[in-house]
Write a protein that holds these residues in place. Structure first.
Motif: not given
Length: 416
Positions: A312-319, A346-348, A364-373
């Motif tokens: 998982l990594s943040s969609l906006d490169f935030s920590f 920090a970002i993954s 998976l669908p729930v995680l994909e709303e908030r993260f790159k998976v």
């Protein structure tokens, strides 16, 4: 006082029951309490009855008849008299759970499961106890539900230690050979409860703790605790001794040795646990005890196959920080995915999961709303305790390593 636990494999047929007698004759049966599981795969057969009750009642009689016929076959092989009382006992126990299914009004699967599945143990111990008497070994059959009291968290009941200890100490004559069931207890309303995974081993530990037993022995079809599962590794070695802590570590990482729940009561009182072979009871087996070093000091291999690796990594490169991580773990809990390994930067955030209850689909669908998976299914997680580089190389050969994590004594590899 000694506690012996015999699993389903040891009593899967008449020959197995006779072999249990040979074990008792070899190592003695004075001041001994036997905890016996359901015969063979009868727990699975009892579960099939519960599933038919909820999903396809047309199959119910067939599933119950299979259980009756299986046990009748063993009884006919063990007892010459066709009118032996054990036949009546078997019929009575089967009619008890059949009757429960007729009058039950509860729609709760867990409650019904516990009232029915435990009859595998009740039937098994009735047969073993009767056969021991038949060949001249006097014994006391005990209903463990009258001894171990629990809450009503069906299928994963928690023990009321104070009431349980009092009942065990006051109701068991330790000078006799006693035979009882594993896996079972009862709640304050006397409904049957079950103790969850490895419940029969845990029963042995509960009884050992409450009776201040000299030892608890789990009789298996292997010579003791091995440094690797022979189903997955070609070369294995028997461990002569390990500490409680080492056994808990191995179990935590997924080794099918002894569940930590079984070890904790024994560890509190320093009661040694032995894992021995019912095939060759004269051998030493493995001793699990306090403060003993692993012997021989060899790498121990554990593998969990068909795991899931999520990156998982943040969609906006935030920590990825505490609030993200706590939300992720809450989702794992809600979707019943067990975490086996985590690694974050920090970002993954990478995590290896056990998808035993098939919760990945909805997660998976729930995680994909908030993260790159990125999701890797069908990976294997290898854990090596007391590793050296040769041990690591033996795993790496031919695999693509997706995640590697090393500590002082343990290395874990997620491979594809």
């Amino acid at each position: 006082m000694r506690i012996f636990k015999f699993g389903g494999a040891s009593v899967k047929n008449a020959e197995g029951v006779r072999n249990v007698v040979k074990v008792l004759q070899t190592v003695g049966h004075e001041n001994t309490l036997m905890v016996v599981s359901a015969m063979g795969k009868m727990t699975n057969a009892m579960e099939a009855v519960v599933n038919a009750y909820f999903k396809d009642e047309a199959l119910l009689d067939e599933k119950i008849q299979f259980i009756a016929d299986y046990h009748k076959g063993i009884i006919n092989d063990l007892f010459e008299a066709k009118n032996h009382g054990i036949h009546h006992k078997l019929n009575k126990l089967i009619e008890e759970f059949r009757g429960f299914l007729l009058w039950n009004k509860s729609p709760k699967y867990g409650f019904v499961y516990d009232q029915v599945v435990g009859y595998g143990e009740l039937i098994s111990t009735a047969i073993v106890s009767a056969y021991l008497r038949e060949i001249g070994i006097e014994n006391e059959w005990l209903d463990v539900r009258e001894l171990i009291k629990t809450d009503n968290a069906y299928r994963e009941a928690k023990v009321d230690w104070e009431v349980t200890g009092s009942r065990i100490r006051s109701r068991i004559d330790t000078k006799k050979l006693n035979v009882t069931q594993g896996f079972l207890g009862s709640d304050e309303n006397n409904f049957t409860t079950t103790l969850g995974r490895e419940g029969s081993d845990y029963t042995a530990a509960i009884l050992g703790y409450c009776l201040d037993a000299d030892s608890v022995t789990i009789w298996k079809d292997v010579p003791g605790v091995l440094n690797a599962d022979p189903r997955h590794f070609q070369e294995t070695r028997k461990l002569e001794q390990i500490s409680y802590r080492e056994a808990i570590e191995l179990a935590f990482y997924g080794a099918s040795v002894i569940h930590p729940k079984t070890l904790q009561p024994l560890q509190r009182k320093g009661i040694p646990l032995f894992v021995k072979s019912f095939v060759d009871p004269r051998t030493s087996g493995t001793k699990v005890g306090k403060g003993v070093k692993i012997s021989p000091d060899v790498p121990c291999f554990i593998v969990k196959k068909e795991q899931v690796l999520l990156k998982l990594s943040s969609l906006d490169f935030s920590f990825i920080v505490e609030d993200n991580i706590s939300a992720i773990f809450r989702l794992f809990h809600e979707h019943r995915l067990k975490v086996d390994l985590i690694q974050n930067s920090a970002i993954s955030f990478s995590v290896c999961l056990d998808n035993k209850f098939d919760g990945l689909k909805t997660l998976l669908p729930v995680l994909e709303e908030r993260f790159k998976v990125v999701c890797h299914e069908g990976v294997s997680l290898y854990t090596i305790r007391h590793f050296d580089e040769n041990a690591v190389e033996s795993i790496l050969n031919g695999y693509d390593v997706l995640v590697e994590q090393r500590g002082k004594e343990t290395v874990q590899l997620v491979v594809k």
